[in-house]
Design a protein around this motif. Structure first.
Motif, PDB file in Angstrom:
ATOM      1  N   SER A 133       0.894  -1.241   0.112  1.00 25.24           N
ATOM      2  CA  SER A 133      -0.070   0.025   0.065  1.00 25.24           C
ATOM      3  C   SER A 133       0.917   1.125   0.009  1.00 25.24           C
ATOM      4  CB  SER A 133      -0.902  -0.084   1.140  1.00 25.24           C
ATOM      5  OG  SER A 133      -1.676   1.284   1.352  1.00 25.24           O
ATOM      6  N   ARG A 134       2.004   1.479   0.756  1.00 30.24           N
ATOM      7  CA  ARG A 134       2.887   2.516   0.835  1.00 30.24           C
ATOM      8  C   ARG A 134       3.418   2.444  -0.325  1.00 30.24           C
ATOM      9  NH1 ARG A 134       0.756   5.484   4.912  1.00 30.24           N
ATOM     10  NH2 ARG A 134       0.726   4.331   6.942  1.00 30.24           N
ATOM     11  N   THR A 135       3.910   1.802  -1.105  1.00 33.81           N
ATOM     12  CA  THR A 135       4.592   1.459  -2.203  1.00 33.81           C
ATOM     13  C   THR A 135       3.767   2.080  -3.285  1.00 33.81           C
ATOM     14  OG1 THR A 135       5.992  -0.442  -1.724  1.00 33.81           O
ATOM     15  CG2 THR A 135       5.803   0.363  -4.101  1.00 33.81           C
ATOM     16  N   ALA A 136       2.380   1.855  -3.273  1.00 36.33           N
ATOM     17  CA  ALA A 136       1.485   2.092  -4.543  1.00 36.33           C
ATOM     18  C   ALA A 136       1.354   3.722  -4.256  1.00 36.33           C
ATOM     19  CB  ALA A 136       0.173   1.478  -4.210  1.00 36.33           C
ATOM     20  N   GLU A 137       1.093   4.137  -3.222  1.00 34.73           N
ATOM     21  CA  GLU A 137       0.799   5.682  -2.767  1.00 34.73           C
ATOM     22  C   GLU A 137       2.065   6.389  -2.942  1.00 34.73           C
ATOM     23  OE1 GLU A 137      -0.715   9.257  -1.055  1.00 34.73           O
ATOM     24  OE2 GLU A 137      -1.631   7.287  -2.138  1.00 34.73           O
ATOM     25  N   LEU A 138       3.500   5.972  -2.821  1.00 34.87           N
ATOM     26  CA  LEU A 138       4.715   6.603  -3.096  1.00 34.87           C
ATOM     27  C   LEU A 138       4.708   6.766  -4.643  1.00 34.87           C
ATOM     28  CD1 LEU A 138       6.779   8.402  -1.897  1.00 34.87           C
ATOM     29  CD2 LEU A 138       8.133   6.236  -1.446  1.00 34.87           C
ATOM     30  N   VAL A 140       4.984  13.890  -0.716  1.00 34.35           N
ATOM     31  CA  VAL A 140       5.966  13.025  -1.092  1.00 34.35           C
ATOM     32  C   VAL A 140       6.889  12.760   0.273  1.00 34.35           C
ATOM     33  CG1 VAL A 140       7.941  12.454  -2.182  1.00 34.35           C
ATOM     34  CG2 VAL A 140       5.956  13.370  -3.425  1.00 34.35           C
ATOM     35  N   ALA A 141       7.213  13.661   1.111  1.00 34.47           N
ATOM     36  CA  ALA A 141       8.061  13.383   2.248  1.00 34.47           C
ATOM     37  C   ALA A 141       7.261  12.702   3.364  1.00 34.47           C
ATOM     38  CB  ALA A 141       8.316  14.905   3.010  1.00 34.47           C
ATOM     39  N   ARG A 142       5.987  12.732   3.591  1.00 28.56           N
ATOM     40  CA  ARG A 142       5.157  12.028   4.315  1.00 28.56           C
ATOM     41  C   ARG A 142       5.082  10.394   3.783  1.00 28.56           C
ATOM     42  NH1 ARG A 142       1.709  16.470   4.615  1.00 28.56           N
ATOM     43  NH2 ARG A 142       0.605  15.448   3.077  1.00 28.56           N
ATOM     44  N   ALA A 143       5.037  10.148   2.574  1.00 28.79           N
ATOM     45  CA  ALA A 143       4.959   8.935   1.912  1.00 28.79           C
ATOM     46  C   ALA A 143       6.021   8.427   2.031  1.00 28.79           C
ATOM     47  CB  ALA A 143       4.320   9.001   0.508  1.00 28.79           C
ATOM     48  N   THR A 144       7.381   9.086   1.751  1.00 28.51           N
ATOM     49  CA  THR A 144       8.540   8.404   1.827  1.00 28.51           C
ATOM     50  C   THR A 144       8.954   7.885   3.232  1.00 28.51           C
ATOM     51  OG1 THR A 144       9.302   9.815  -0.081  1.00 28.51           O
ATOM     52  CG2 THR A 144      10.983   8.810   1.451  1.00 28.51           C
ATOM     53  N   ALA A 145       8.663   8.751   4.395  1.00 31.57           N
ATOM     54  CA  ALA A 145       8.946   8.348   5.556  1.00 31.57           C
ATOM     55  C   ALA A 145       7.979   7.052   6.036  1.00 31.57           C
ATOM     56  CB  ALA A 145       8.725   9.372   6.527  1.00 31.57           C
ATOM     57  N   ALA A 146       6.660   6.904   5.336  1.00 31.44           N
ATOM     58  CA  ALA A 146       5.829   5.481   5.890  1.00 31.44           C
ATOM     59  C   ALA A 146       6.342   4.601   5.016  1.00 31.44           C
ATOM     60  CB  ALA A 146       4.681   6.374   5.457  1.00 31.44           C
ATOM     61  N   TRP A 147       7.026   4.995   3.950  1.00 32.52           N
ATOM     62  CA  TRP A 147       7.232   3.684   3.044  1.00 32.52           C
ATOM     63  C   TRP A 147       8.546   3.015   3.744  1.00 32.52           C
ATOM     64  CZ3 TRP A 147      11.769   2.216   0.710  1.00 32.52           C
ATOM     65  CH2 TRP A 147      11.888   0.972   0.085  1.00 32.52           C
ATOM     66  N   GLU A 148       9.462   3.837   4.248  1.00 33.76           N
ATOM     67  CA  GLU A 148      10.906   3.420   4.584  1.00 33.76           C
ATOM     68  C   GLU A 148      10.480   2.861   5.831  1.00 33.76           C
ATOM     69  OE1 GLU A 148      13.107   6.705   5.431  1.00 33.76           O
ATOM     70  OE2 GLU A 148      13.754   6.979   3.230  1.00 33.76           O
ATOM     71  N   GLU A 149       9.579   3.042   6.624  1.00 35.49           N
ATOM     72  CA  GLU A 149       9.105   2.404   8.012  1.00 35.49           C
ATOM     73  C   GLU A 149       8.582   1.115   7.566  1.00 35.49           C
ATOM     74  OE1 GLU A 149       6.531   2.926  12.108  1.00 35.49           O
ATOM     75  OE2 GLU A 149       6.372   4.615  10.605  1.00 35.49           O
ATOM     76  N   ALA A 150       7.399   1.175   6.719  1.00 36.76           N
ATOM     77  CA  ALA A 150       6.808  -0.175   6.261  1.00 36.76           C
ATOM     78  C   ALA A 150       8.012  -1.233   5.518  1.00 36.76           C
ATOM     79  CB  ALA A 150       5.634  -0.015   5.288  1.00 36.76           C
ATOM     80  N   TYR A 151       8.996  -0.771   4.872  1.00 40.62           N
ATOM     81  CA  TYR A 151      10.072  -1.681   4.118  1.00 40.62           C
ATOM     82  C   TYR A 151      10.805  -2.262   5.230  1.00 40.62           C
ATOM     83  CZ  TYR A 151      14.224  -2.951   1.726  1.00 40.62           C
ATOM     84  OH  TYR A 151      15.306  -3.711   1.222  1.00 40.62           O
ATOM     85  N   TRP A 152      11.404  -1.398   6.120  1.00 46.42           N
ATOM     86  CA  TRP A 152      12.306  -2.232   7.113  1.00 46.42           C
ATOM     87  C   TRP A 152      11.388  -3.163   8.106  1.00 46.42           C
ATOM     88  CZ3 TRP A 152      16.889  -1.945   5.644  1.00 46.42           C
ATOM     89  CH2 TRP A 152      17.331  -0.717   4.958  1.00 46.42           C
TER      90      TRP A 152
END
Length: 695
Positions: A473-478, A510-522
């Motif tokens: 979901s985070r990847t799709a949003e980013l 984009v900044a918010r989505a990037t931070a959320a994606w990084e947290e979800a990725y790790w």
């Protein structure tokens, strides 16, 4: 990520394709002259199959064929000619009468093919604009979607449009009925005629994009309306976009009216997501139009051959910021003296320029810190979980062939083996994007290191969690926020149309989505699994934030990692003693130095896990101040202050130039006699723009 093929396989595949294609043509010629219908049909089918495979799996051979005067048109004509010869040899004399219309149809088809190619070239020229943009509303230029990709690719087009004719001739050879060949040739003529009409319609005055003069007038009007004050100038190769991307966020943080100036058309889509207006000016004559704009300062993250062209503009002040700082010679390049100022992170770089004696005067060096490093989180203590995360980020081999540039060749495998031997280590391997581009040994070492990591992961039998729905979901949003949706056949004009002015607030989203994606990725990764990080996401600084230890080479990576004050180690593959190595490279002063045999890795890991054994913490804090400057004021504020000061210098220079012109003194440039100089408007190049406000 797929493994790169070996040099032997890369050489063998084209030779095999060439041999099969040559054998198919030879067999087709023999079958046509004998004649032998089954062989003629089989060899024609093989030839067509290889032809199709060329475009998919061996596109590099197409240029080789073209250089040998055996391009797709020649090959296709030869294939059809041999079929006609076979038809003539198969029948009696009346066959010549039956084949005459087929030959005439084929000649008409190839004449139409040439006409389509000519029209395609004309359409491409009308769609090659002198200015490319991103994040700018360019609808006034009558931009439109690109023609079908098939019409723009002569090889694909001839293969598809000519296939009915070839198939019809083959069917006639099998059945003896000329109607099959006539039907195939007629269909080929119909398809080609339709393609020609579609292209000719795009050449009508109301259907083509704006012409060069109209585009340039539009660009001048946009500059006058937007009134840029500071810009990022970048020119580079395919793999160098990261050098500009690292400065996009600091530039956006300045506020005001920034602009990004590119020189290569291929760089426009490679630039990372940003809301800043982007203009690509390939021609020098177009670039010179910036002289009449309100642009005051250009920031240069790299040197290139085209940099000298923009330095000729006297109304703009130029500063070199580099794309990273290290103890390498490239960090104090003599070319830097061509700029008005050189902006560095801290006192260490100032001292580096003084010691190098490359012509950069100390008064022109300004310390601004590293604004990008505001995203790097400080050290929070020793590893809290069951694993110690180690980031191994070797640099590339460089252009000078110095064996000490990268540790991969001499020490990479030993370092990785030693780290993987500790069951409590999770390894992140992030090689430099240019690894192996100069020295094949570095590329080979990189592949062996990756295989070591994959083998270690296979031995760790921890269950792999199900694919993370949160990460998807985070990847799709980013992706939605950062990736423009293009058709597969979109050209530069269509991309320019799609990447118009961004929606308000996109940068913050984009900044918010990037931070959320990084947290979800790790979070989604299996605990303790080693990772090979080569994609654009996660970026280097995201890896910094999860790493407990960095192992690297003498490069800007260790300077940037020092922002966290976490432990780091540097591999000494220079051949120098440790004492001489530390003396030669000041950035190593607070590092653990590892020898090529990686004997010091166990002690290094113990020091990371137990702060009482870490005797370099104070040295890292001091070296951080020396390399990156003070923590207060923040780097972004110092960066903005430096921009503001240089803008003021540019305004003063323009005021002096205006005074000289009004007093009748000759200026630095004179317009051509037949081109009257435009009168300065309010806010024009001789009028100081609105004050630059740092964030």
């Amino acid at each position: 990520m797929p493994e790169p093929t070996s040099p032997r396989r890369r050489t063998a595949a084209p030779l095999l394709v060439l041999a099969v294609l040559a054998a198919a043509f030879a067999a087709q010629a023999a079958a046509a002259l004998r004649p032998h219908v089954p062989l003629l049909v089989a060899s024609t089918a093989v030839s067509l199959a290889v032809e199709a495979g060329l475009y998919r799996w061996q596109p590099g051979m197409l240029s080789l064929f073209a250089k040998s005067h055996a391009d797709v048109t020649v090959r296709h004509v030869l294939r059809d000619l041999l079929l006609v010869v076979g038809l003539l040899r198969l029948g009696e004399q009346h066959r010549e009468t039956q084949c005459a219309p087929l030959v005439a149809g084929l000649l008409a088809f190839y004449a139409l093919h040439c006409a389509v190619q000519a029209a395609s070239v004309l359409v491409r020229r009308t769609r090659t604009l002198p200015v490319l943009t991103r994040n700018i509303d360019a609808s006034a230029l009558r931009l439109s979607p690109a023609p079908a990709a098939l019409l723009r690719r002569p090889g694909h087009r001839l293969l598809v449009f000519g296939l009915p004719a070839t198939a019809g001739l083959t069917a006639t050879a099998v059945t003896g009925d000329p109607r099959h060949g006539a039907a195939g040739v007629a269909l080929a003529l119909l398809l080609t005629s339709a393609g020609l009409c579609a292209l000719l319609l795009r050449l009508l005055p109301g259907r083509r994009p704006a012409g060069e003069r109209e585009v340039l007038d539009w660009f001048d009007a946009w500059l006058a309306e937007y009134r840029p004050t500071v810009g990022l100038y970048f020119s580079g190769g395919l793999s160098s976009a990261y050098q500009a991307n690292m400065w996009l966020e600091p530039l956006a943080g300045l506020g005001g009216r920034p602009v990004i100036v590119l020189r290569e058309r291929f760089m426009v889509p490679r630039l990372a997501a940003t809301d800043i207006p982007v203009v690509c000016l390939p021609k020098v004559s177009t670039l010179m139009r910036l002289e009449q704009s309100t642009l005051q300062v250009l920031i240069h993250p790299s040197n290139s051959g085209k940099t000298s062209q923009v330095l000729r503009i006297p109304t703009i002040k130029h500063t070199f910021v580099n794309h990273g700082e290290s103890d390498k010679l490239s960090s104090c390049n003599p070319y830097a003296k061509a700029y008005d100022e050189v902006w560095v992170a801290g006192p260490a770089a100032r001292e580096r320029y003084a010691l190098a004696e490359v012509g950069v005067e100390d008064k022109d060096v300004v310390e601004i810190g590293r604004p990008q490093l505001d995203a790097v989180r400080p050290c929070a203590g020793p590893p809290a979980g069951p694993y110690t995360t180690v980031l191994y980020a070797p640099t590339w081999e460089g252009w000078d062939g110095n064996p000490g540039n990268t540790s991969l060749v001499a020490a990479g495998e030993n370092l990785v083996r030693a780290l993987l031997a500790d069951p409590s280590v999770r390894l992140l391997y992030k090689p430099h994007p240019l690894t192996g581009s100069v020295d094949p040994r570095a590329g080979a070492a990189d592949r062996r290191v990756r295989e070591l990591i994959r083998a270690a992961n296979r031995e760790r039998s921890a269950p792999r969690p199900a694919p993370s729905a949160e990460l998807a979901s985070r990847t799709a949003e980013l992706d939605r926020l950062t990736t423009a949706a293009f058709r597969a056949g979109a050209d530069q004009v269509e991309r320019m149309l799609a990447q118009s002015a961004p929606e308000p607030g996109r940068a913050a989203a984009v900044a918010r989505a990037t931070a959320a994606w990084e947290e979800a990725y790790w979070t989604s990764l299996p605990e303790g699994e080693h990772q090979i990080v080569t994609d654009a996401r996660p970026d280097l600084y995201a890896c910094f934030n999860v790493a407990d230890l960095l192992v690297s080479d003498v490069s800007s990576v260790i300077s940037d990692f020092l922002a966290s004050e976490k432990p780091y180690a540097v591999a000494n593959t220079s051949g120098l003693s440790e004492e001489a190595f530390r003396a030669a490279f000041p950035t190593v002063a607070a590092a653990a130095v590892l020898t090529p045999d990686a004997a010091g890795v166990p002690a290094l890991l113990a020091a990371v896990r137990d702060p009482r054994q870490d005797g370099l913490a104070a040295a890292r804090a001091e070296l951080k101040r020396h390399l990156l400057g003070p923590a207060s004021p923040p780097s972004q504020l110092r960066f903005a202050a430096a921009v503001q000061a240089l803008c003021a210098a540019a305004q003063e220079h323009r005021a002096r130039a205006s005074h000289r012109l009004s007093a009748g003194f000759p200026g630095q440039r004179r317009e051509a006699a037949d081109t009257p100089a435009p009168a300065p408007e309010a806010g024009g190049p001789l009028t100081p723009p609105r004050p630059f406000r740092p964030v």
